[in-house]
Scaffold this motif. Structure first.
Motif, PDB file in Angstrom:
ATOM      1  N   HIS A  42       0.737  -0.898   0.048  1.00  0.00           N
ATOM      2  CA  HIS A  42      -0.018   0.308   0.185  1.00  0.00           C
ATOM      3  C   HIS A  42       0.887   1.395   0.204  1.00  0.00           C
ATOM      4  O   HIS A  42       0.036   2.514   0.322  1.00  0.00           O
ATOM      5  N   ASP A  44       1.333   2.680  -2.249  1.00  0.00           N
ATOM      6  CA  ASP A  44       1.222   4.354  -3.364  1.00  0.00           C
ATOM      7  C   ASP A  44      -0.174   4.485  -2.229  1.00  0.00           C
ATOM      8  O   ASP A  44      -0.639   6.614  -2.548  1.00  0.00           O
ATOM      9  N   GLN A  45      -0.558   4.898  -1.610  1.00  0.00           N
ATOM     10  CA  GLN A  45      -1.619   5.233  -0.479  1.00  0.00           C
ATOM     11  C   GLN A  45      -1.076   5.831   0.704  1.00  0.00           C
ATOM     12  O   GLN A  45      -1.312   6.937   1.587  1.00  0.00           O
ATOM     13  N   GLY A 174       5.819   7.114  -2.205  1.00  0.00           N
ATOM     14  CA  GLY A 174       4.530   6.784  -2.475  1.00  0.00           C
ATOM     15  C   GLY A 174       4.529   6.387  -4.373  1.00  0.00           C
ATOM     16  O   GLY A 174       5.227   5.902  -4.684  1.00  0.00           O
TER      17      GLY A 174
END
Length: 184
Positions: A42, A44-45, A174
């Motif tokens: 995760h 990228d979040q 990210g």
């Protein structure tokens, strides 16, 4: 500032994050995850947050810290490090079971192999905490933190180890990771 690491709060990872915040006098909160794999999946979040991960980390697929460091080089910027004393590691054995299962974190797999002198099925899990929880349910051995161990006449410490750990602190950039390049 948000620092992501392995949970629950009983883990060495959580303690390392607390130590890092105190040593650097940071105004930060710690977000705990069920596995480091969950964090890596995760990224990228989590842009502009931070990740603290032990240099000895090995994921469930066998990828080492070095493998992940380079795989995510575009998404993670190494910004700092920290050395801490880990909670004592113990090899626990249950004498009241016919089970031949041994639980450990993937990073301590080789230590478990060196420590157990009988044929067992080794199951790796995301944390030493989970290794202990699974051991209590159906294991013969567990390599885990001593702080989790609840000794009984049937659960005994066979070996004890002390170690320091080097922790990597990353700023999460990210973004979308490049596709893996096929290797031959």
């Amino acid at each position: 500032m948000i620092i992501h690491t392995l949970g629950p709060a009983e883990t060495d990872s959580y303690q390392a994050a607390v130590t890092y915040i105190r040593k650097r006098h940071l105004d930060a909160q710690i977000k705990l995850h069920p596995s480091f794999e969950d964090i890596y999946q995760h990224l990228d979040q989590l842009t502009d947050n931070y990740l603290i991960v032990p240099a000895a980390f090995r994921d469930q697929q066998g990828d080492s810290w070095g493998d992940l460091h380079y795989r995510y080089i575009k998404q993670l910027q190494l910004v700092d490090s920290l050395v801490t004393e880990l909670a004592s590691l113990v090899l626990l054995q249950r004498t009241d079971t016919s089970s031949s299962v041994a639980y450990t974190h993937a990073a301590t797999l080789e230590l478990l192999r060196e420590s157990v002198n009988e044929k067992v099925t080794i199951v790796t899990v995301p944390s030493k905490y989970e290794a202990y929880q699974r051991f209590v349910n159906d294991g013969r051995y567990a390599l885990t933190s001593k702080k989790f161990a609840r000794l009984t006449p049937e659960i005994q410490i066979k070996e004890e180890y002390t170690a320091k750990m080097l922790w990597s602190i990353y700023r999460i950039r990210g973004g979308i990771k490049d596709e893996k390049i096929a290797t031959s």
